[in-house]
Design a protein around this motif. Sequence first.
Motif, mmCIF file in Angstrom:
data_model
loop_
_atom_site.group_PDB
_atom_site.id
_atom_site.type_symbol
_atom_site.label_atom_id
_atom_site.label_comp_id
_atom_site.label_asym_id
_atom_site.label_seq_id
_atom_site.Cartn_x
_atom_site.Cartn_y
_atom_site.Cartn_z
ATOM 1 N N ASP A 1 -2.475 4.557 -3.482
ATOM 2 C CA ASP A 1 -3.642 3.794 -3.020
ATOM 3 C C ASP A 1 -4.531 4.553 -2.043
ATOM 4 O O ASP A 1 -5.608 4.056 -1.674
ATOM 5 C CB ASP A 1 -3.178 2.500 -2.345
ATOM 6 N N THR B 1 -6.204 1.049 4.776
ATOM 7 C CA THR B 1 -6.245 0.466 3.433
ATOM 8 C C THR B 1 -5.426 -0.816 3.381
ATOM 9 O O THR B 1 -5.847 -1.812 2.786
ATOM 10 C CB THR B 1 -5.725 1.473 2.393
ATOM 11 N N GLN C 1 -6.689 -4.609 2.413
ATOM 12 C CA GLN C 1 -6.041 -5.416 1.380
ATOM 13 C C GLN C 1 -5.581 -6.761 1.932
ATOM 14 O O GLN C 1 -5.577 -7.771 1.215
ATOM 15 C CB GLN C 1 -4.854 -4.643 0.790
ATOM 16 N N THR D 1 0.854 -1.187 0.000
ATOM 17 C CA THR D 1 0.000 0.000 0.000
ATOM 18 C C THR D 1 0.887 1.233 0.000
ATOM 19 O O THR D 1 1.731 1.402 0.880
ATOM 20 C CB THR D 1 -0.907 0.031 1.240
#
Length: 241
Positions: free
Chosen positions: A141, A154, A158, A137
């Motif tokens: 992103d 994030t 993921q 990341t």
Amino acid sequence: MATASNYALIFDMDGVLIDNTAYQARAFQLLFREHGLTTNARRLLERLNGMPATNILKTVFRHPVPEKELKQYADQREFLYRVLYWNKRREVAGLTNFLTAARTAGFKIGLGTASPPETIGYIIDHLNLRHLFDTITGKADVERGKPHADTFTTAAKQLGTPPERCVVFEDAVLGEQSAYKAGMRCICLSTSVKPDKFQNPMKIIKDFTEIAPQDVLELLEQHLTAPKPDKQIAQRKYAKL
């Protein structure tokens, strides 16, 4: 007892995978000199390291600078940094052994950094680390970089792991705050700032020879929840950038 397969480890890049803060500071200092700025880059990074370069630069100029111009300055700083650091790229002691052992133990492994893809590749591909990460990341992103929580939240999405089951490895004061804003516990490296600058990490290490995956599981048992972000740090003007 905590089980590794239920948890994820998220690593910052600069100052965690590599000990490069001195070179980052030197690149900023050269840029400042060109623009007649007297800011001490090393002290600046002690406070703001982990933020995107454009946001760091916003705090230095006394007059508003257009975003396009800030991007040009950030690109210039990146070029200077790469030249200075080109022959110095090496991992923090014990990193590969720790990552390999953590994967074997069952941890999910993610990278969470403010860097763009080309800068990530400049480090992790040169050091042959990419295969050790399940997810990566970066700046591309997320909309908001550190000190906001977006990078780590994030990364958790993921990895498919809830924030409360993620452990962040950080070297920066603002990076530690980002972890707590995301509801994650944190282990800090003292590569960039003195240990007493951190708020409340589970452990402070100088490199990865000082920790093993089993130690992380034991620390999770000892620190059952993530600390709340420090209000004083969160209220500083740069926290809104």
